[in-house]
Design a protein around this motif. Structure first.
Motif, PDB file in Angstrom:
ATOM      1  N   GLU A  67     -72.990  79.786 -38.141  1.00 53.98           N
ATOM      2  CA  GLU A  67     -72.929  78.472 -38.787  1.00 53.98           C
ATOM      3  C   GLU A  67     -73.249  77.338 -37.825  1.00 53.98           C
ATOM      4  OE1 GLU A  67     -69.312  77.746 -40.790  1.00 53.98           O
ATOM      5  OE2 GLU A  67     -69.564  79.375 -42.233  1.00 53.98           O
ATOM      6  N   TYR A  68     -72.942  77.538 -36.539  1.00 52.92           N
ATOM      7  CA  TYR A  68     -73.158  76.492 -35.550  1.00 52.92           C
ATOM      8  C   TYR A  68     -74.134  76.968 -34.484  1.00 52.92           C
ATOM      9  CZ  TYR A  68     -69.148  73.938 -37.408  1.00 52.92           C
ATOM     10  OH  TYR A  68     -68.297  73.251 -38.218  1.00 52.92           O
ATOM     11  N   HIS A 117     -74.078  72.043 -37.215  1.00 58.71           N
ATOM     12  CA  HIS A 117     -73.765  72.901 -38.359  1.00 58.71           C
ATOM     13  C   HIS A 117     -75.069  73.065 -39.129  1.00 58.71           C
ATOM     14  CE1 HIS A 117     -72.119  74.407 -42.108  1.00 58.71           C
ATOM     15  NE2 HIS A 117     -70.947  74.564 -41.508  1.00 58.71           N
ATOM     16  N   THR A 143     -76.206  74.433 -41.920  1.00 54.43           N
ATOM     17  CA  THR A 143     -76.409  74.188 -43.349  1.00 54.43           C
ATOM     18  C   THR A 143     -76.141  72.732 -43.710  1.00 54.43           C
ATOM     19  OG1 THR A 143     -74.157  74.998 -43.766  1.00 54.43           O
ATOM     20  CG2 THR A 143     -75.957  76.563 -44.054  1.00 54.43           C
ATOM     21  N   GLU A 144     -75.111  72.141 -43.105  1.00 55.33           N
ATOM     22  CA  GLU A 144     -74.812  70.732 -43.369  1.00 55.33           C
ATOM     23  C   GLU A 144     -75.676  69.790 -42.541  1.00 55.33           C
ATOM     24  OE1 GLU A 144     -70.687  70.166 -42.657  1.00 55.33           O
ATOM     25  OE2 GLU A 144     -70.041  71.551 -44.227  1.00 55.33           O
ATOM     26  N   ARG A 145     -76.295  70.345 -41.470  1.00 58.56           N
ATOM     27  CA  ARG A 145     -77.092  69.559 -40.527  1.00 58.56           C
ATOM     28  C   ARG A 145     -76.273  68.373 -40.003  1.00 58.56           C
ATOM     29  NH1 ARG A 145     -81.166  67.947 -43.684  1.00 58.56           N
ATOM     30  NH2 ARG A 145     -81.743  66.486 -42.096  1.00 58.56           N
ATOM     31  N   ARG A 146     -75.082  68.696 -39.504  1.00 60.28           N
ATOM     32  CA  ARG A 146     -74.171  67.687 -38.975  1.00 60.28           C
ATOM     33  C   ARG A 146     -73.859  68.013 -37.524  1.00 60.28           C
ATOM     34  NH1 ARG A 146     -68.560  66.367 -38.954  1.00 60.28           N
ATOM     35  NH2 ARG A 146     -67.981  68.447 -39.671  1.00 60.28           N
ATOM     36  N   ARG A 170     -71.560  67.927 -34.152  1.00 59.32           N
ATOM     37  CA  ARG A 170     -70.154  67.883 -33.767  1.00 59.32           C
ATOM     38  C   ARG A 170     -70.070  67.830 -32.250  1.00 59.32           C
ATOM     39  NH1 ARG A 170     -66.321  71.835 -37.208  1.00 59.32           N
ATOM     40  NH2 ARG A 170     -64.814  70.347 -36.357  1.00 59.32           N
ATOM     41  N   SER A 201     -85.610  72.819 -40.464  1.00 58.11           N
ATOM     42  CA  SER A 201     -84.305  73.269 -40.922  1.00 58.11           C
ATOM     43  C   SER A 201     -84.369  74.762 -41.222  1.00 58.11           C
ATOM     44  CB  SER A 201     -83.900  72.502 -42.188  1.00 58.11           C
ATOM     45  OG  SER A 201     -82.801  73.122 -42.822  1.00 58.11           O
ATOM     46  N   ASP A 254     -83.385  73.519 -36.022  1.00 60.66           N
ATOM     47  CA  ASP A 254     -82.092  72.832 -36.172  1.00 60.66           C
ATOM     48  C   ASP A 254     -81.644  72.022 -34.960  1.00 60.66           C
ATOM     49  OD1 ASP A 254     -81.607  74.083 -38.773  1.00 60.66           O
ATOM     50  OD2 ASP A 254     -81.125  75.904 -37.639  1.00 60.66           O
TER      51      ASP A 254
END
Length: 201
Positions: free
Chosen positions: A62-63, A36, A38-41, A43, A94, A136
């Protein structure tokens, strides 16, 4: 039966399999990841769901899917010029902030800081891998001794951070952490292909 039940109660629980975080399908240990942006998470994803994000702009942008690309710069350009307080660092850009970030694996996992532009431009930023780096989803993994410069998937870097966190003891990490980190680099170097000469300066 009462006597046998005490053995059953001590039986280790059955491990819960990892699942795709989009469709809940069970996934194997080695599976694709999405970031993700923006959240830099990260999944977890199954193959079919990850395939949906191969095209730029999928999921409203977003992904992004983490690629499975491992490259090596045999000259390890810029490692000595990178003024960092530790021997291992991974560097990522980022897209949400436009900044270069430096992450240091250690006892707390991945400690993050913003990398000054001069440190990037005079160090790994002038090496051939910098031109290949995808925002990213990839990182430059740099080791000072022996000098090593790799372009790797970002999920591999967080796996390295997890290894450091689990095995770190004392001030300098100890033998277990050093051996585990060395094994990670040995595997990474075995996976990585040398950047083609036509893409080197």
């Amino acid at each position: 039966m009462t006597g046998l039940r005490r053995f059953l109660d001590r039986t280790a629980p059955v491990p819960v399999p990892e699942r795709c975080e989009l469709c809940a399908t069970p996934v194997p240990g080695e599976h694709p990841h999405l970031v993700h942006v923006t959240e830099r998470r990260l999944r977890c994803a199954c193959g079919p769901c990850a395939f949906l994000f191969d095209n730029p702009g999928a999921g409203a942008g977003e992904y992004r899917r983490v690629p499975d690309r491992w490259l090596r710069d045999p000259s390890a350009t810029g490692v000595d010029a990178l003024d960092v307080p530790v021997g291992v660092v991974f560097l990522m850009r980022s897209s949400a902030s436009g900044r270069m970030l430096a992450c240091y694996p250690g006892p707390a996992g991945a400690t993050e800081s913003e990398l000054p532009p001069t440190a990037w431009e005079s160090g790994p930023g002038r090496g051939p891998l910098a031109d290949e780096l995808a925002d990213d989803v990839e990182a430059l993994l740099v080791r000072r001794d022996p000098p090593t410069s790799l372009l790797v998937p970002i999920d591999a870097c967080y796996r390295l951070a997890g290894i450091a966190r689990r095995t770190w003891h004392g001030f300098d990490g100890g033998t277990e952490a050093r051996d585990a980190i060395e094994a990670f680099f040995a595997d990474a170097l075995a996976r990585a292909t040398v950047l083609p000469l036509e893409r080197q300066p």
